[in-house]
Design a protein around this motif. Structure first.
Motif, PDB file in Angstrom:
ATOM      1  N   ALA A   1     -27.286 -82.520-110.038  1.00 61.18           N
ATOM      2  CA  ALA A   1     -26.703 -82.540-108.622  1.00 61.18           C
ATOM      3  C   ALA A   1     -26.058 -83.696-108.136  1.00 61.18           C
ATOM      4  O   ALA A   1     -24.830 -83.570-107.212  1.00 61.18           O
ATOM      5  CB  ALA A   1     -27.989 -82.509-107.691  1.00 61.18           C
ATOM      6  N   ALA A   2     -26.141 -84.873-108.773  1.00 67.90           N
ATOM      7  CA  ALA A   2     -25.583 -86.191-108.386  1.00 67.90           C
ATOM      8  C   ALA A   2     -24.202 -86.595-109.122  1.00 67.90           C
ATOM      9  O   ALA A   2     -23.393 -87.155-108.596  1.00 67.90           O
ATOM     10  CB  ALA A   2     -26.717 -87.207-108.478  1.00 67.90           C
ATOM     11  N   ASN A   3     -24.168 -86.061-110.386  1.00 61.69           N
ATOM     12  CA  ASN A   3     -22.848 -86.204-111.204  1.00 61.69           C
ATOM     13  C   ASN A   3     -22.363 -84.971-111.725  1.00 61.69           C
ATOM     14  O   ASN A   3     -22.767 -84.205-112.201  1.00 61.69           O
ATOM     15  CB  ASN A   3     -23.520 -87.171-112.315  1.00 61.69           C
ATOM     16  N   VAL A   4     -21.097 -84.971-111.750  1.00 59.79           N
ATOM     17  CA  VAL A   4     -20.428 -84.051-112.141  1.00 59.79           C
ATOM     18  C   VAL A   4     -19.145 -84.609-113.154  1.00 59.79           C
ATOM     19  O   VAL A   4     -18.105 -85.190-112.793  1.00 59.79           O
ATOM     20  CB  VAL A   4     -19.567 -83.397-111.027  1.00 59.79           C
ATOM     21  N   SER A   5     -19.464 -84.718-114.320  1.00 56.80           N
ATOM     22  CA  SER A   5     -18.792 -85.116-115.411  1.00 56.80           C
ATOM     23  C   SER A   5     -18.712 -84.004-116.843  1.00 56.80           C
ATOM     24  O   SER A   5     -19.067 -84.797-117.741  1.00 56.80           O
ATOM     25  CB  SER A   5     -19.000 -86.589-115.693  1.00 56.80           C
ATOM     26  N   LEU A   6     -18.461 -82.936-116.488  1.00 54.18           N
ATOM     27  CA  LEU A   6     -18.668 -81.963-117.539  1.00 54.18           C
ATOM     28  C   LEU A   6     -17.934 -82.305-118.682  1.00 54.18           C
ATOM     29  O   LEU A   6     -18.471 -82.470-119.846  1.00 54.18           O
ATOM     30  CB  LEU A   6     -18.154 -80.703-117.192  1.00 54.18           C
ATOM     31  N   VAL A   7     -16.589 -82.821-118.630  1.00 51.32           N
ATOM     32  CA  VAL A   7     -15.678 -83.133-119.825  1.00 51.32           C
ATOM     33  C   VAL A   7     -16.242 -84.227-120.981  1.00 51.32           C
ATOM     34  O   VAL A   7     -16.515 -83.945-121.935  1.00 51.32           O
ATOM     35  CB  VAL A   7     -14.338 -83.352-119.545  1.00 51.32           C
ATOM     36  N   SER A   8     -16.812 -85.337-120.296  1.00 50.13           N
ATOM     37  CA  SER A   8     -17.241 -86.438-120.942  1.00 50.13           C
ATOM     38  C   SER A   8     -18.585 -86.095-121.437  1.00 50.13           C
ATOM     39  O   SER A   8     -18.785 -86.313-122.807  1.00 50.13           O
ATOM     40  CB  SER A   8     -17.389 -87.603-120.283  1.00 50.13           C
TER      41      SER A   8
ATOM     42  N   GLN B   1     -14.598 -77.101-108.397  1.00 49.75           N
ATOM     43  CA  GLN B   1     -14.507 -78.546-109.082  1.00 49.75           C
ATOM     44  C   GLN B   1     -14.872 -78.208-110.453  1.00 49.75           C
ATOM     45  O   GLN B   1     -14.378 -78.598-111.283  1.00 49.75           O
ATOM     46  CB  GLN B   1     -15.072 -79.664-108.333  1.00 49.75           C
ATOM     47  N   LEU B   2     -16.018 -77.551-110.364  1.00 48.97           N
ATOM     48  CA  LEU B   2     -16.765 -77.319-111.632  1.00 48.97           C
ATOM     49  C   LEU B   2     -16.072 -76.253-112.633  1.00 48.97           C
ATOM     50  O   LEU B   2     -15.916 -76.384-114.025  1.00 48.97           O
ATOM     51  CB  LEU B   2     -18.248 -76.803-111.558  1.00 48.97           C
ATOM     52  N   ALA B   3     -15.361 -75.291-112.201  1.00 47.14           N
ATOM     53  CA  ALA B   3     -14.568 -74.344-112.730  1.00 47.14           C
ATOM     54  C   ALA B   3     -13.272 -74.963-113.443  1.00 47.14           C
ATOM     55  O   ALA B   3     -12.920 -74.946-114.441  1.00 47.14           O
ATOM     56  CB  ALA B   3     -14.148 -73.326-111.774  1.00 47.14           C
ATOM     57  N   GLU B   4     -12.698 -75.940-112.757  1.00 48.24           N
ATOM     58  CA  GLU B   4     -11.460 -76.785-113.198  1.00 48.24           C
ATOM     59  C   GLU B   4     -12.033 -77.862-114.270  1.00 48.24           C
ATOM     60  O   GLU B   4     -11.489 -77.863-115.558  1.00 48.24           O
ATOM     61  CB  GLU B   4     -11.103 -77.555-112.044  1.00 48.24           C
ATOM     62  N   GLN B   5     -13.271 -78.298-114.004  1.00 50.25           N
ATOM     63  CA  GLN B   5     -13.710 -79.178-115.379  1.00 50.25           C
ATOM     64  C   GLN B   5     -14.174 -78.380-116.701  1.00 50.25           C
ATOM     65  O   GLN B   5     -13.835 -78.725-117.804  1.00 50.25           O
ATOM     66  CB  GLN B   5     -14.847 -79.810-114.683  1.00 50.25           C
ATOM     67  N   ALA B   6     -14.523 -76.968-116.135  1.00 50.43           N
ATOM     68  CA  ALA B   6     -14.922 -76.257-117.349  1.00 50.43           C
ATOM     69  C   ALA B   6     -13.664 -76.001-118.288  1.00 50.43           C
ATOM     70  O   ALA B   6     -13.813 -75.935-119.449  1.00 50.43           O
ATOM     71  CB  ALA B   6     -16.066 -75.139-116.767  1.00 50.43           C
ATOM     72  N   ALA B   7     -12.654 -75.567-117.723  1.00 43.75           N
ATOM     73  CA  ALA B   7     -11.495 -75.081-117.967  1.00 43.75           C
ATOM     74  C   ALA B   7     -10.640 -76.392-118.834  1.00 43.75           C
ATOM     75  O   ALA B   7     -10.344 -76.217-120.046  1.00 43.75           O
ATOM     76  CB  ALA B   7     -10.542 -74.598-117.007  1.00 43.75           C
ATOM     77  N   ASP B   8     -10.925 -77.647-118.332  1.00 47.65           N
ATOM     78  CA  ASP B   8     -10.447 -78.599-119.166  1.00 47.65           C
ATOM     79  C   ASP B   8     -11.164 -79.119-120.217  1.00 47.65           C
ATOM     80  O   ASP B   8     -10.884 -79.336-121.102  1.00 47.65           O
ATOM     81  CB  ASP B   8     -10.449 -79.873-117.826  1.00 47.65           C
TER      82      ASP B   8
END
Length: 531
Positions: A144-151, A258-265
């Motif tokens: 909930a606090a951090n959105v850093s899917l790619v890394s 935002q999460l959808a974009e990070q998932a695609a990236d």
């Protein structure tokens, strides 16, 4: 989304626990928690991890209650968990039901950096549920606090066994992180990879999505085959002949944009790194992360590619290349290695870009850059090479790259005969453009130092000589004579006349600094008027 095993040890339910093996794995990311009490390690292969399917990054609880006296089975189960990508095992009821931890388990854990944690020994009152609640809450608070899917995904997948470093593994990790199903397909509707959430729903997801494909990329829409679910499609523009499509399906609250974009990236990067035949390394993803000022992604990719990014302090950009695919990148990198110990490079936005450690010497650097130009000029006669140095972080790298894109054309007007440009010359071009943009009056004030030459009837010849001497010939009398096709004595006479009019010798610092800038603005203004 970066809870590690070390973070879990700070939880109330684990504060009295001890790490007895695999301590080097404490930095591994934990995605969830599960319980293991199977007596047969074959079950882990056939049912839990079928066909090398990745279901890892979990921390597992067990008391080995079904094989308390069978150390061989305990070791086999531990190895199967490691092969499945799990990150650690928490042992309960040691000294109660399990007599002791066999040294073989500790040896296996140490050999694979698989964290082996022992709860307080001899304690009957311990409950699995306490740890499950603690770990689950910790993971969800972090998400909930951090959105850093790619890394995070890159960090986790880089620690998996080599055979599990695949696009399919990446999709499974995304499903676990986001609580959604993910389908990678062609735009014609052919499914390439599918990962379902929750597990066991693969068939129904496949049947439903096959009826809907191909889908239109865009906004979140209700899922036509799953009640109370929404789906969103994102294009994946990887290094493949044709674009792909990522469809994500989630029951309940839809995925945020935002999460959808990070998932695609994430999927795009994983395709470029692990989705190619023969495991070819897409180092350009690291170059992209550096130039887009994404330090977290850069560090994760650097770990995957085993590149010491802390040693990289320069970028070289080859510009004026009309067809970048014709460039032999490896030959350019070989030339750069003549002057630097660490070199990476790839084509980015149509420009071959290299990132280097600090060169060993200026002489080696100049030779390397001249060799690069010698390689490309026959096929790309407009090519020029830009060198930006002293770059300490990704922010400065990105600024240097944007400086190149924004000001190279102006720098060419100021230095029309140059093939190699330095960062300072681009910064000068940027300053000149800024002064000109302030208006004609401001630009006129900036070239006032040149006005002293107007007192001579040979003003235009003196002005031209001063510009060539300062901007083109590094204050060399011989080179100025060659550039203007004049006798060296004529140049000496003109330089003496210029010095008489200015009141100081041309080239003397710091007096000549303002004149140098005035000459640059004059050239840029002159080129602008001609255009």
């Amino acid at each position: 989304m970066s809870v590690t095993v070390a973070d879990l040890l700070k939880l109330p339910s684990l504060r009295q626990a001890k790490v007895i093996g695999g301590a080097k794995g404490l930095g591994k990311t934990v995605s969830s928690i599960s319980v293991l009490e199977s007596v047969d390690p074959g079950v882990l292969v056939q049912e839990v991890f079928p066909h090398d399917k990745y279901s890892g990054s979990e921390i597992v609880i067990t008391g080995f209650l079904n094989c308390i006296e069978d150390v061989d089975r305990q070791c086999s189960n531990l190895l199967r968990l490691i092969e499945g990508g799990e990150v650690g095992l928490v042992l309960y009821y040691v000294g109660v039901y399990l007599p002791r931890v066999n040294p073989r388990l500790i040896e296996i854990a140490n050999a694979h950096d698989f964290v082996l944690i022992c709860m307080p020994e001899g304690q009957r009152h311990l409950r699995y549920s306490d740890l499950i609640t603690d770990v689950t809450e910790c993971i969800y608070r972090d998400r909930a606090a951090n959105v850093s899917l790619v890394s995070d995904i890159l960090a986790r997948i880089s620690t998996t066994p080599h055979h599990q470093q695949t696009v399919g593994t990446a999709l499974q990790m995304l499903c676990a992180e986001l609580g959604c199903s993910a389908v990678l397909s062609t735009h014609e509707g052919r499914i390439l990879n599918l990962a379902a959430w929750p597990s066991g729903t693969e068939d129904s997801i496949r049947e439903g999505i096959e009826r809907c494909l191909p889908l239109v990329d865009g906004e979140t829409t209700p899922c036509p085959f799953l009640p109370d679910a929404a789906l969103i499609c994102k294009p994946i523009c990887a290094d493949l002949p044709h674009p792909l499509q990522l469809t994500m399906i989630r029951v309940g609250q839809p995925l945020s944009a935002q999460l959808a974009e990070q998932a695609a990236d994430t999927v795009r990067i994983c395709i470029n790194i692990w989705g190619r035949q023969h495991g070819a390394v897409a180092i350009h993803e690291l170059i992209r992360a550096i130039l887009q000022d994404e330090p977290l992604k850069m560090r994760r990719l650097a770990e995957i590619f085993r590149v010491d990014v802390a040693a990289l302090h320069e970028i070289w950009v080859l510009c004026g290349i009309k067809e970048a695919e014709t460039i032999r990148m490896e030959q350019l990198l070989d030339a750069a290695r003549q002057c630097a110990d660490s070199v990476i490079g790839a084509v980015y936005d149509g420009n071959p870009v290299m990132s280097l450690s600090t060169p060993r010497s200026l002489r080696d650097t100049e030779r390397a850059m001249e060799e690069m130009l010698r390689q490309v000029l026959p096929e790309h006669p407009e090519a020029v090479l830009v060198r930006c140095s002293g770059l300490s972080n990704t922010t400065r790298c990105r600024k240097a790259y944007l400086l190149t894109l924004d000001n190279l054309e102006d720098a060419k007007f100021i230095y029309p005969h140059k093939r190699i440009f330095l960062q300072g010359e681009l910064e000068l071009a940027a300053m000149c453009r800024k002064r000109i943009s302030e208006g004609e009056a401001a630009a006129t004030r900036r070239i006032l130092p040149l006005a002293a030459l107007q007192a001579d009837r040979e003003y235009q010849e003196l002005l031209n000589t001063a510009c060539v001497y300062l901007l083109d010939c590094d204050s060399s009398v011989t080179r100025t004579a060659q550039a203007l096709f004049l006798h060296i004595n004529t140049i000496k006479y003109r330089l003496q006349r210029i010095s008489d009019l200015l009141g100081y010798r041309l080239g003397k610092m710091p007096e000549t600094i303002e004149l140098y800038r005035s000459a640059a603005i004059y050239r840029l203004l002159h080129a602008q008027h001609e255009a």
